[in-house]
Design a protein around this motif. Sequence first.
Motif, PDB file in Angstrom:
ATOM      1  N   GLU B 177       0.812  -1.148  -0.041  1.00 50.04           N
ATOM      2  CA  GLU B 177      -0.115   0.090  -0.074  1.00 50.04           C
ATOM      3  C   GLU B 177       0.738   1.221  -0.123  1.00 50.04           C
ATOM      4  OE1 GLU B 177      -2.585  -0.891   3.343  1.00 50.04           O
ATOM      5  OE2 GLU B 177      -3.389  -2.500   2.110  1.00 50.04           O
ATOM      6  N   THR B 178       2.152   1.120   0.855  1.00 45.33           N
ATOM      7  CA  THR B 178       2.841   2.517   0.768  1.00 45.33           C
ATOM      8  C   THR B 178       3.377   2.576  -0.450  1.00 45.33           C
ATOM      9  OG1 THR B 178       3.550   2.011   3.121  1.00 45.33           O
ATOM     10  CG2 THR B 178       4.867   3.444   2.034  1.00 45.33           C
ATOM     11  N   LYS B 181       0.731   4.027  -2.806  1.00 46.04           N
ATOM     12  CA  LYS B 181       0.399   5.512  -2.613  1.00 46.04           C
ATOM     13  C   LYS B 181       1.765   6.481  -3.054  1.00 46.04           C
ATOM     14  CE  LYS B 181       0.391   8.297   1.712  1.00 46.04           C
ATOM     15  NZ  LYS B 181       0.546   8.490   3.012  1.00 46.04           N
ATOM     16  N   HIS B 182       2.971   5.988  -3.155  1.00 47.92           N
ATOM     17  CA  HIS B 182       4.220   6.985  -3.590  1.00 47.92           C
ATOM     18  C   HIS B 182       4.513   6.469  -5.055  1.00 47.92           C
ATOM     19  CE1 HIS B 182       4.390   8.468   0.306  1.00 47.92           C
ATOM     20  NE2 HIS B 182       4.356   7.692   0.815  1.00 47.92           N
TER      21      HIS B 182
END
Lengths: 638, 638
Positions: B177-178, B181-182
Amino acid sequence: MLMREELQKRTITEDGQLMLRKADQEQLETVWDRFNAQAPHCGFGELGTCCRNCMQGPCRIDPFGEGATLGACGASGDTIVARNLGRAIAAGTAAHSGHAKHLAHTLLKSAEGKAPDYPIRDEAKLKGVADRLGISTNDKSIEELAKAVARVALEDFSEKETPVAWAATNVTQGRVETFIKHGVVPTGIDSAISELMHRTAYGVDADPINLLMGGVKCALADFAGCHMGTDLADILFGTPKPVTSTANLGVLKTDGVNIALHGHNPVLSDVIAQVASELDEEAKRAGAPEGVNLVGICCTGNETLMRHGIPSATHSVSQELAMLTGAVDAMVVDYQCIMPSLGTLAECNHTKLITTMSIAKIPGADHIEFTEENARETAKEIIRRGIEAFKSRDPKKVNIPPQQSTMVAGFSTEAIVGALAKVDKDDPLKPLIDNIVNGNIQGVCLFAGCNNVRVSQDSGFVSMAKKLAKENVLLLATGCGAGAFARHGLLTSEATQEFGGDGLKAVLTAVGEAAGLNGPLPLVLHMGSCVDNARAADVAVAVANKLGVDLDKLPVVASAPEATTEKAIAIGTWAVAAGLPTHVGVVPPVLGGATVAKVLTDEVKAIFGGYFIVETDPMSAAEKLLEAIKERRKGLGI
Amino acid sequence: MLMREELQKRTITEDGQLMLRKADQEQLETVWDRFNAQAPHCGFGELGTCCRNCMQGPCRIDPFGEGATLGACGASGDTIVARNLGRAIAAGTAAHSGHAKHLAHTLLKSAEGKAPDYPIRDEAKLKGVADRLGISTNDKSIEELAKAVARVALEDFSEKETPVAWAATNVTQGRVETFIKHGVVPTGIDSAISELMHRTAYGVDADPINLLMGGVKCALADFAGCHMGTDLADILFGTPKPVTSTANLGVLKTDGVNIALHGHNPVLSDVIAQVASELDEEAKRAGAPEGVNLVGICCTGNETLMRHGIPSATHSVSQELAMLTGAVDAMVVDYQCIMPSLGTLAECNHTKLITTMSIAKIPGADHIEFTEENARETAKEIIRRGIEAFKSRDPKKVNIPPQQSTMVAGFSTEAIVGALAKVDKDDPLKPLIDNIVNGNIQGVCLFAGCNNVRVSQDSGFVSMAKKLAKENVLLLATGCGAGAFARHGLLTSEATQEFGGDGLKAVLTAVGEAAGLNGPLPLVLHMGSCVDNARAADVAVAVANKLGVDLDKLPVVASAPEATTEKAIAIGTWAVAAGLPTHVGVVPPVLGGATVAKVLTDEVKAIFGGYFIVETDPMSAAEKLLEAIKERRKGLGI
């Protein structure tokens, strides 16, 4: 104050000199100032013998053999030079093929109905490309065909068991055999880049010749990327036809909202060109009676020039000077050759610098992320950003140089063959070949590559072209080279009359008149952007196939008198592998490896037929190219 | 003459010092001499502010702001540093993933029956990997399953619409997810390399932060390449189990034909290990009563150590010293970290240096091209070349240092879990987690990376490990780091007794005894070669998933006290992206970009949780890692 002599050293363009004076008066820094501030340049870097590929360095090799003769790991100057050259080729290939991959995705989205702003504009080209790739065309709708071509394109990036299709299907059979023989056939574009990055890493390939062959393999992947970029742009946006337009900074308008399109990929700029007129009224309401005025910079400019006749403001080394006019309201950039300094200049100015690609942001710029799915909307938003900025333009700061050259551009391979077909409908190449054989045309020279701050802008291109034209060499041009000729009025019938040798003049006149141009073809044929070097390769391949000889036998040469980028290094390498004597007017960072330098300029001839000619003096360079052409003619017995 | 102090500055290994004395007496040059000859090193290169990405340079940024503050194009020090770092990550990724791709091809050939020398040796691992990738296992034969896994592996190199499988399936859901997101999820390994090469080219990405995020994306592709390299090697050659062996130059035999296996990929060396005994008789007939004696160097050595217990002669910076013994008859190399100087040393010597890969040749070496199709035959030919060379070995020149350390290696993730399962069969991770929670184990540190000529060999590893062990940190090691611990006897039960803190000692003893080792586990667990950092990541992911927290919350840190290669830069970057505080003991070339340096060591923490700790003093570095561990424990409330 900048003296006349210093101005001449920077550029031979009058509009450029005017802007450089302005920059000097206003104490605004340009690339030439920053270049001078870098002096003295690092000699190790210039020689190519500086290695930073691990953290035990940096290492550097003393060219006089007095200091270190080997890197810490034992790498020789030749190994280091060959590795650095390899990395440059890998980067150049990544740039061209990144551009091509982007278009392949656009084509796929178009075919899948996901990008309605991208209809297939050239079905004939699509069918031609599909045919060449061995995709059956009769049983498919245009959408199915586009999908199939896009898929083959995307597959070309991945390693597979067969050669990269865009490389193998676009050269002579003789070249294919030579490439197989020497183990330089790429089987994937991205994988070739990756392999070269691997072999140039610490403790992998240390054999300079093996490294150079790895470089050739990757450069052939670059050729594929360039060719794909050209083909797919033609399919999506139309194959260029001769078009009249203008060049130089005088194309900017005092009373128009000036939006400069800069970079390389037409994927956004072509859409901007399509929608610009829809916003003319908005521009007029904002106080610009001339409405929206699009102008091009660098190869994005070449793309929109070739297909829409959009005027060319400038190229490459002089990109900052466009902003210095104070009349550019927005500069929209995609990627490649975009100076980061534009961000600073934009900040000191009313100009909006707008970046559009996720992989190319610039401090000081506004970023408007572009996607194919919302292309027209993004294009309009960008133009509106320009209209908004126009409102804060300070007329007192505006200084648009008066220079404007006219030109005829748009000479795709198809356009050239089309013009020749007016002379001989059944056998269009015959008039060209006959005239090469009878000596009216001595040979063909492709001018390509960038401008370079080390060379007075355009001086290399212009003086070499005049010399070669006088000696009846047919001239083709792409990229910044084509821009140089545009700026100096060489893309005109008048230039043919003035500078062409008698034989060349006769041929260009005959073809031009048959093609209904009411005069000769231009002295130099503008074939497009830097990926469009592939178009010139197509012409050479067609001639070679027609003559039944391989490319390395033709009196065809290439020249990049003012080369700058890693892309130019990749192109030069595939030109040599294709068999062309290839001139470079800027010394590439290879002299620190004596073996490498000898291989590139001499021994490679025995392998591929082509070779590099490194010569910074344009007159000597032209002489050397003429000699190469003579040698080739002799070889053919003509 | 080399003074004791200078020897200590070069290496803390006694066998190494002996060989350095010999080199000095015989005036043979080693990496340390060449490194010294490079002094003073170029400060611009060390700071990372030298740019050679076009032919308008080279440009360099004055760190004191007194000279040029921008490159000719306007690139700032931060832009240049970020671009150079990006290129290093691209090269590192290309190396690891080139290795992995090679194994994927081998696996495919194996499955297709084209490489009979490569049976599937670990069916359980194959099934486990297939499961993880979402390939159904029940309906397939082993060959079909191997083919399916190999195909997914090869597809991971090409750009596609889904994330790289080997990256996405090997981290926590929180990390995925991180990364989404980035915007740093790679969708192809080769394509990520290509994209990073494109964005670091002239006039593309100029935003340092954007460039760094591009670097992270590519580094996650590197993680995938490493993990794939580990998985496929285990499938083809077996997943390592604890194995006893020896280290240091004393593993060379006066009366044996010594063949050193050097490089990284087990694809050839494992086969050599399989067939060596078949040639013992030939070796004996040639006058070597001990037959063929295989020894390892660098990560090829780690691979053959982990799976066959082949002794480790040395690693990395000291590779030349093995040849200096005069007792190495053949050194067989694949690729990566192989000093070109070996070619020269071999030429002054009876040793045959044998290159085997088309992308890695070395002047002065014999080249025997290796293919999977004829692996055993090639392996035998190579050994015979060594036997032949043995005949011209000059006993008067032989000087084998007496040092030999014993060690236990072979701690794959499966082996560690297997040992823990002896304590708690139903819940093997429980004993580890319980002991982390109760503080017997304060945290975990992975030691990775190379040796570097700038650091006295092994000194960084050894002193940090002793310090951390005393503070009850569980130590894992790979690559040259694991080699360092082997050379200094830290991969033993005795070292646990001597250097472990009470808590750590208790845990290692309990697990070791339960596992039937008659003593504690070694102080440091040797997990394999540098691609095997993926094994350590697996342990961390398993613990995180079990605890229900993400990786950036765990008291797990990493350290590369003597990092050298671009591969190490790529690994360090994915370790940080994975959430680990990551120590580097050699200053990477980033200090010339103040923003970049601040982001990497500080601001990145807010994005990924991990961050770089640059510290050349091992004691301070250990303190900083302990602090990071404490902070994490506090965060977890333990």
